[in-house]
Scaffold this motif. Structure first.
Motif, PDB file in Angstrom:
ATOM      1  N   UNK A 235       0.828  -1.215   0.000  1.00  0.00           N
ATOM      2  CA  UNK A 235       0.000   0.000   0.000  1.00  0.00           C
ATOM      3  C   UNK A 235       0.857   1.259   0.000  1.00  0.00           C
ATOM      4  N   UNK A 236       2.091   1.111   0.497  1.00  0.00           N
ATOM      5  CA  UNK A 236       3.040   2.233   0.517  1.00  0.00           C
ATOM      6  C   UNK A 236       4.005   2.178  -0.677  1.00  0.00           C
ATOM      7  N   UNK A 237       3.759   1.265  -1.614  1.00  0.00           N
ATOM      8  CA  UNK A 237       4.602   1.177  -2.799  1.00  0.00           C
ATOM      9  C   UNK A 237       5.953   0.532  -2.560  1.00  0.00           C
ATOM     10  N   UNK A 238       6.068  -0.296  -1.507  1.00  0.00           N
ATOM     11  CA  UNK A 238       7.342  -0.921  -1.159  1.00  0.00           C
ATOM     12  C   UNK A 238       7.406  -2.358  -1.669  1.00  0.00           C
ATOM     13  N   UNK A 239       8.612  -2.904  -1.734  1.00  0.00           N
ATOM     14  CA  UNK A 239       8.812  -4.306  -2.047  1.00  0.00           C
ATOM     15  C   UNK A 239       9.129  -5.076  -0.773  1.00  0.00           C
ATOM     16  N   UNK A 240       8.836  -6.384  -0.804  1.00  0.00           N
ATOM     17  CA  UNK A 240       8.973  -7.205   0.402  1.00  0.00           C
ATOM     18  C   UNK A 240       9.783  -8.460   0.108  1.00  0.00           C
ATOM     19  N   UNK A 241      10.816  -8.670   0.917  1.00  0.00           N
ATOM     20  CA  UNK A 241      11.638  -9.874   0.866  1.00  0.00           C
ATOM     21  C   UNK A 241      11.275 -10.735   2.071  1.00  0.00           C
ATOM     22  N   UNK A 242      11.011 -12.025   1.831  1.00  0.00           N
ATOM     23  CA  UNK A 242      10.625 -12.926   2.922  1.00  0.00           C
ATOM     24  C   UNK A 242      11.645 -14.047   3.068  1.00  0.00           C
ATOM     25  N   UNK A 243      12.184 -14.166   4.271  1.00  0.00           N
ATOM     26  CA  UNK A 243      13.085 -15.261   4.635  1.00  0.00           C
ATOM     27  C   UNK A 243      12.221 -16.413   5.137  1.00  0.00           C
ATOM     28  N   UNK A 244      12.113 -17.452   4.309  1.00  0.00           N
ATOM     29  CA  UNK A 244      11.278 -18.599   4.667  1.00  0.00           C
ATOM     30  C   UNK A 244      12.076 -19.829   5.042  1.00  0.00           C
ATOM     31  N   UNK A 245      13.289 -19.621   5.578  1.00  0.00           N
ATOM     32  CA  UNK A 245      14.160 -20.762   5.897  1.00  0.00           C
ATOM     33  C   UNK A 245      13.502 -21.741   6.852  1.00  0.00           C
ATOM     34  N   UNK A 246      12.713 -21.234   7.796  1.00  0.00           N
ATOM     35  CA  UNK A 246      12.128 -22.100   8.823  1.00  0.00           C
ATOM     36  C   UNK A 246      10.635 -22.326   8.623  1.00  0.00           C
ATOM     37  N   UNK A 247      10.123 -21.987   7.451  1.00  0.00           N
ATOM     38  CA  UNK A 247       8.690 -22.191   7.220  1.00  0.00           C
ATOM     39  C   UNK A 247       8.394 -23.139   6.078  1.00  0.00           C
ATOM     40  N   UNK A 248       9.201 -23.125   5.017  1.00  0.00           N
ATOM     41  CA  UNK A 248       8.909 -23.963   3.856  1.00  0.00           C
ATOM     42  C   UNK A 248       9.154 -25.432   4.189  1.00  0.00           C
ATOM     43  N   UNK A 249       8.160 -26.267   3.876  1.00  0.00           N
ATOM     44  CA  UNK A 249       8.253 -27.681   4.223  1.00  0.00           C
ATOM     45  C   UNK A 249       7.774 -27.969   5.638  1.00  0.00           C
ATOM     46  N   UNK A 250       7.318 -26.926   6.331  1.00  0.00           N
ATOM     47  CA  UNK A 250       6.798 -27.073   7.694  1.00  0.00           C
ATOM     48  C   UNK A 250       5.378 -26.541   7.789  1.00  0.00           C
ATOM     49  N   UNK A 251       5.192 -25.275   7.452  1.00  0.00           N
ATOM     50  CA  UNK A 251       3.870 -24.655   7.514  1.00  0.00           C
ATOM     51  C   UNK A 251       3.138 -24.862   6.192  1.00  0.00           C
TER      52      UNK A 251
END
Length: 433
Positions: A235-251
């Motif tokens: 909404x503020x025109x920003x980009x987002x980087x997500x560190x999913x090291x501990x979520x992918x294959x779990x959640x």
């Protein structure tokens, strides 16, 4: 049998293991029959109902050599062991490769990457044209951190509780280019999404370009409301980087549903892929703007494969990911998530009632899954970790970062209830001493 016949026999057998996604996969040969029989017994039961079914999970446990380890491994958040079938796949791919590396790597194993890419994309709920296969979350995320064009004065908002390699990458850009790196600090556990979202919102200025998020805080297991933060950031025109090291294959989630622009993960954690395997996801319309970490012929291409130009690497490890996907998919992501959350709750809910013992992680299922922090009053985390290992043969890891000081405990599907009983007994004995 002469040498020539031996070689032909070996190659014929090795060829049967090329297709991790075929009927000849090692998983199908070793597990499919028993697992199908096991599955039929519990058809129709929900993942939550299955979470405490020890008969079902005992079959899964047998697929891991780590289930019979002489020490109890409760640091799966660091690196998880691979199932036996994955170990065997890597070993056999390695044997085949060494019959003639330049042929078997480039002409045989390298041809399997597209099937692997498609299978990873299916698990991630995204296009295969958005998935690059690499070695770990650090490589994936640093590719993005170093690959985005930023100029002096541009701001990035992160947290002091992000992973060190990511923080160091941003700090290097501060030193080299003069960007501004702002870091928030949270007093976890927090069970209020809006409190977290608002803190990121308040940090945004007209110079902010990127928000860097950690999906599951690796220090204490806090699950962050990344989707809500990402929506606010956009909404503020920003980009987002997500560190999913501990979520992918779990959640149980689909990567695009998090609403980030970039996502990186390690596959050797809860997916249980071979050690040294990772994945990068970039939203299709963002690929061309990210410069590759390693040189590519067309660095501004919109082809995700430009991020795989690593030169010679371990093809056996890469192809072993396929058998890890077979193992994972046979369980099911949601069933795995609920089982591992059940294991965490099993020990943590008992430990929190022990005098002098403190749990540093929310036990609300919306805010934690596998990882939880624990401490004993008057004992430093490093000392507690040492005692657990030396006296009880329980391997954990100590955490001392910013305002988080605890021992991190992270079970996996191969973890036995008796292992967690031993942990609770150990904590009780240590707290009494």
């Amino acid at each position: 049998m002469n040498t020539s016949e031996n070689r032909r026999s070996f190659i014929k057998k090795a060829g049967a293991f090329i297709g991790a996604f075929s009927v000849n996969s090692l998983f199908n040969q070793i597990h499919a029959s028993d697992w199908n029989d096991n599955e039929e017994q519990y058809h129709g039961l929900s993942p939550i109902e299955m979470a405490s079914n020890e008969d079902y999970w005992s079959v899964i446990q047998q697929g891991y050599s780590a289930s019979s380890s002489p020490i109890i491994i409760l640091n799966n958040g660091g690196v998880s062991p691979s199932p036996i079938v994955v170990q065997q796949a890597v070993e056999r791919f390695n044997q085949m490769t060494n019959q003639g590396p330049s042929y078997y790597m480039w002409q045989i194993l390298d041809q399997g990457r597209e099937s692997l890419r498609e299978s990873l994309a299916k698990l991630g709920g995204c296009s295969s044209e958005e998935i690059a296969i690499n070695r770990n979350a650090t490589e994936a995320l640093v590719t993005v951190i170093y690959g985005l064009d930023l100029k002096k004065g541009d701001e990035v908002v992160g947290s002091t509780q992000d992973y060190p390699n990511m923080m160091q990458a941003w700090k290097q850009r501060v030193l080299r280019e003069g960007i501004i790196y702002k870091q928030l600090t949270f007093d976890f556990p927090i069970e209020n999404d809006e409190e977290i979202v608002e803190k990121y919102r308040e940090a945004i200025t007209e110079k902010t370009k990127i928000i860097h998020l950690t999906h599951v805080i690796n220090w204490n297991g806090q699950i962050m409301p990344v989707k809500k933060i990402a929506k606010m950031a956009h909404e503020h025109g920003l980009e987002v980087i997500i560190d999913g090291a501990h979520s992918f294959g779990l959640l149980d989630f689909k990567i695009p549903d998090l609403e980030g622009d970039y996502f990186g993960t390690s596959l050797h954690k809860y997916l249980s892929a071979p050690i040294g395997s990772g994945m990068l996801w970039i939203k299709k319309d963002k690929i061309s703007k990210v410069w590759p970490l390693v040189c590519a012929g067309d660095p501004q291409s919109d082809n995700i494969r430009k991020f795989e130009n690593l030169g010679t690497r371990s093809f056996p490890i890469e192809q072993g990911i396929g058998e890890a996907l077979n193992f994972h998919n046979a369980i099911g992501t949601k069933r795995k998530e609920e089982r591992i959350r059940y294991l965490k709750d099993y020990w943590a809910k008992q430990a929190k009632d022990i005098p002098r013992v403190k749990i540093h992680t929310s036990l609300n299922p919306a805010y934690s899954c596998a990882l939880a922090g624990v401490s004993v009053e008057g004992i430093e985390p490093g000392v507690l970790t040492s005692v657990l290992m030396s006296k009880y043969k329980i391997h954990t890891t100590s955490i001392s970062l910013e305002n988080i000081h605890c021992v991190r405990v992270s079970p996996h599907v191969y973890t036995k209830i008796s292992d967690l009983d031993r942990l609770v007994e150990a904590l009780s004995n240590i707290a009494k001493s």
